[in-house]
Enzyme design. Structure first.
Site, short mmCIF file in Angstrom:
data_model
loop_
_atom_site.label_atom_id
_atom_site.label_comp_id
_atom_site.label_asym_id
_atom_site.label_seq_id
_atom_site.Cartn_x
_atom_site.Cartn_y
_atom_site.Cartn_z
N GLN A 50 -4.37 -4.51 7.38
CA GLN A 50 -5.41 -5.47 6.98
C GLN A 50 -5.36 -6.74 7.83
O GLN A 50 -6.39 -7.28 8.22
CB GLN A 50 -5.24 -5.85 5.50
CG GLN A 50 -5.43 -4.71 4.52
CD GLN A 50 -6.87 -4.22 4.45
OE1 GLN A 50 -7.82 -4.94 4.78
NE2 GLN A 50 -7.04 -2.98 4.02
N HIS A 65 0.87 -1.18 0.00
CA HIS A 65 0.00 0.00 0.00
C HIS A 65 0.91 1.22 0.00
O HIS A 65 2.00 1.18 0.56
CB HIS A 65 -0.83 -0.06 1.29
CG HIS A 65 -1.90 0.97 1.41
ND1 HIS A 65 -1.64 2.28 1.74
CD2 HIS A 65 -3.25 0.89 1.27
CE1 HIS A 65 -2.76 2.96 1.80
NE2 HIS A 65 -3.77 2.14 1.52
N ASP A 88 3.29 -4.18 8.25
CA ASP A 88 2.09 -3.37 8.07
C ASP A 88 0.90 -4.29 8.32
O ASP A 88 0.52 -5.08 7.46
CB ASP A 88 2.09 -2.79 6.65
CG ASP A 88 0.79 -2.06 6.34
OD1 ASP A 88 -0.12 -2.04 7.20
OD2 ASP A 88 0.69 -1.52 5.23
N CYS A 140 -4.70 2.26 -3.71
CA CYS A 140 -3.46 2.82 -3.12
C CYS A 140 -2.28 1.87 -3.31
O CYS A 140 -1.43 1.74 -2.43
CB CYS A 140 -3.63 3.14 -1.64
SG CYS A 140 -4.89 4.35 -1.33
N LYS A 185 -10.33 0.03 10.62
CA LYS A 185 -10.57 -1.18 9.84
C LYS A 185 -11.01 -2.33 10.75
O LYS A 185 -11.58 -3.31 10.31
CB LYS A 185 -9.31 -1.58 9.08
CG LYS A 185 -8.95 -0.55 8.01
CD LYS A 185 -7.87 -1.04 7.10
CE LYS A 185 -7.23 0.08 6.32
NZ LYS A 185 -7.98 0.48 5.12
N1 PMP Z 1 -1.64 -0.54 4.79
C1 PMP Z 1 -2.61 -1.24 4.23
C2 PMP Z 1 -2.31 -2.63 3.75
C3 PMP Z 1 -3.90 -0.70 4.11
O1 PMP Z 1 -4.87 -1.41 3.55
C4 PMP Z 1 -4.13 0.61 4.59
C5 PMP Z 1 -5.50 1.25 4.48
N2 PMP Z 1 -6.10 1.15 3.25
C6 PMP Z 1 -3.07 1.31 5.17
C7 PMP Z 1 -1.84 0.71 5.26
C8 PMP Z 1 -3.22 2.70 5.69
O2 PMP Z 1 -4.14 2.75 6.72
P1 PMP Z 1 -4.75 4.16 7.22
O3 PMP Z 1 -5.25 4.85 5.99
O4 PMP Z 1 -5.83 3.76 8.15
O5 PMP Z 1 -3.63 4.88 7.89
#
Ligand code: PMP
Length: 401
Positions: free
Chosen positions: A200, A120, A197, A359, A223
């Site tokens: 998810q 991401h 990270d 993203c 999430k």
């Molecule tokens: N890493 C992953 C794998 C994600 O799916 C996301 C959220 N889409 C993020 C990081 C970033 O999370 P946040 O926007 O809540 O900071």
């Protein structure tokens, strides 16, 4: 396994969305919230708010206790060895940026920061910027046809100049669990720090930080059925000691004069300014709620729904999964149909899914596509949601082809 969710009624938004003809299948972007969270937030805001760690009065004492209880709950949820290993942040993104600044002093020119091709942007851009600032190299681990980081390639690419490895636990696009048990030791053998990270991954199952043996793990509350604007950084005790302070302000400092300041260690030294107190208390309340659920039943339900989702997609002409996802989501393209046209038609029929690059633009480029549709599941989804989705998908594809 029944495809009725026994937890659906805990989430009042689901009934409201349903009454508006909406089927929510976008939980990997953000989740709906249970009544337990709404009650906790209402309770906190109704009973009197106060700033934490600052005052002696009763509301402040109460807020501080609830705030620090939330830290204990996050530590327990992750099986951290101490609540002091949990730093509250505004989310996974902020936690990753904290790390990219906090570890900057350990990175020198020509050092290597290793990520993977499926990250991401939140786990790409902070490292890309760090590499630029320090003249370091960003090394990208390739993925295989199963949507997993290629371990053989990783063994060749992680080397003596590797200072840091930062990878996803569960891909937000491919739905694949990454082979952390094999990957993290490759970095450790080179003396590198490891960042996972968990944005998810944390939503599906409990993950034991002591068993995972990473240095750092990041998550977002929203999430995980919790409030937005809050997340957590787990850092192993000795790894947190390596971080330099990065944001400066109230409550992170022990003593300050006009020319000098002495900062607190983690966690408080990394929580400058007034934190999102209500949301942090809400995160604690969500972990209470989740702790009371039958974890095996939740996993079983999610797996059964996921199998139904995959089976339905696989039998539809022209539908192509990006790879075989393992958990709770499926991303796909349809031959001859643009993903945004399809998402538009699905939205018109009340189906909330996400389309686009999720993203993860570098991954899309590698896959040779400009985007995909992602259907993602929460514990509140049920078989009827999927039937509505497939009905709308068939209707949309009839219109588009
Ligand atoms: N890493 C992953 C794998 C994600 O799916 C996301 C959220 N889409 C993020 C990081 C970033 O999370 P946040 O926007 O809540 O900071």
């Amino acid at each position: 396994m029944s495809l009725i969710s026994p937890w659906r009624a805990d989430f009042p938004a689901l009934a409201i969305l349903e009454s508006q003809g909406q089927t929510y299948l976008d939980s990997a972007a953000t989740s709906q919230k249970p009544q337990a969270l709404i009650d906790a937030l209402t309770g906190y805001y109704t009973c009197g708010t106060a700033n934490v760690h600052r005052a002696q009065h009763l509301p402040a004492e109460r807020a501080t206790r609830a705030f620090e209880d939330a830290r204990i709950k996050v530590a327990r949820w992750l099986n951290a060895s101490s609540p002091t290993e949990i730093v509250f942040t505004r989310g996974a993104t902020e936690a990753l940026n904290l790390l990219a600044y906090g570890l900057e002093h350990l990175i020198e020119a020509e050092d290597e920061i290793v990520i993977s091709a499926l990250e991401h942007h939140a786990n790409l851009l902070p490292w890309q910027q760090l590499a630029r600032r320090r003249g370091a190299r960003l090394v990208v681990l390739p993925i295989d046809t199963h949507g997993m980081i290629d371990l053989e390639a990783a063994a060749g690419l992680i080397g003596p100049r590797t200072r840091l490895l930062a990878v996803s636990q569960l891909s937000n696009v491919l739905g694949t669990w990454q082979p952390l048990a094999e990957l993290l030791p490759l970095a450790k053998q080179q003396g590198a720090l490891t960042v996972v990270d968990g944005a998810q991954g944390v939503v599906h199952g409990r993950h034991d930080m002591q068993a995972m043996a990473c240095d750092f793990y990041v998550l977002s509350s929203h999430k995980l059925y919790g409030p937005e604007g809050v997340g957590a950084l787990y850092g192993r005790g000795e790894s947190l000691l390596k971080l330099k302070h990065w944001q400066f302000g109230g409550e992170m400092v022990r003593v300050a004069d006009l020319t000098h300041a002495d900062f607190h260690a983690a966690p408080l030294g990394f929580e400058a300014g007034t934190p999102p107190i209500g949301s942090i208390i809400g995160l604690g309340a969500i972990l209470d709620y989740l702790s009371k659920l039958d974890a095996a039943a939740v996993t079983g339900h999610e797996q059964a729904l996921h199998m139904k989702l995959l089976a339905g997609l696989e039998v539809r002409d022209g539908v192509k999964l990006l790879c075989a996802p393992q958990t709770a989501l499926a991303s796909f393209t349809v031959e001859g149909v643009h993903h945004s046209d399809l998402a538009h038609l699905l939205a018109e029929q009340g189906i909330a899914v996400r389309s686009g690059t999720h993203c993860a633009q570098p991954l899309m480029k590698i896959l040779g596509i400009d985007g995909a549709i992602r259907v993602s599941l929460g514990l509140y989804n049920d078989g009827v949601d999927l039937e509505r989705f497939f009905g709308a998908l068939d209707h949309s594809l009839d219109l588009l082809r």
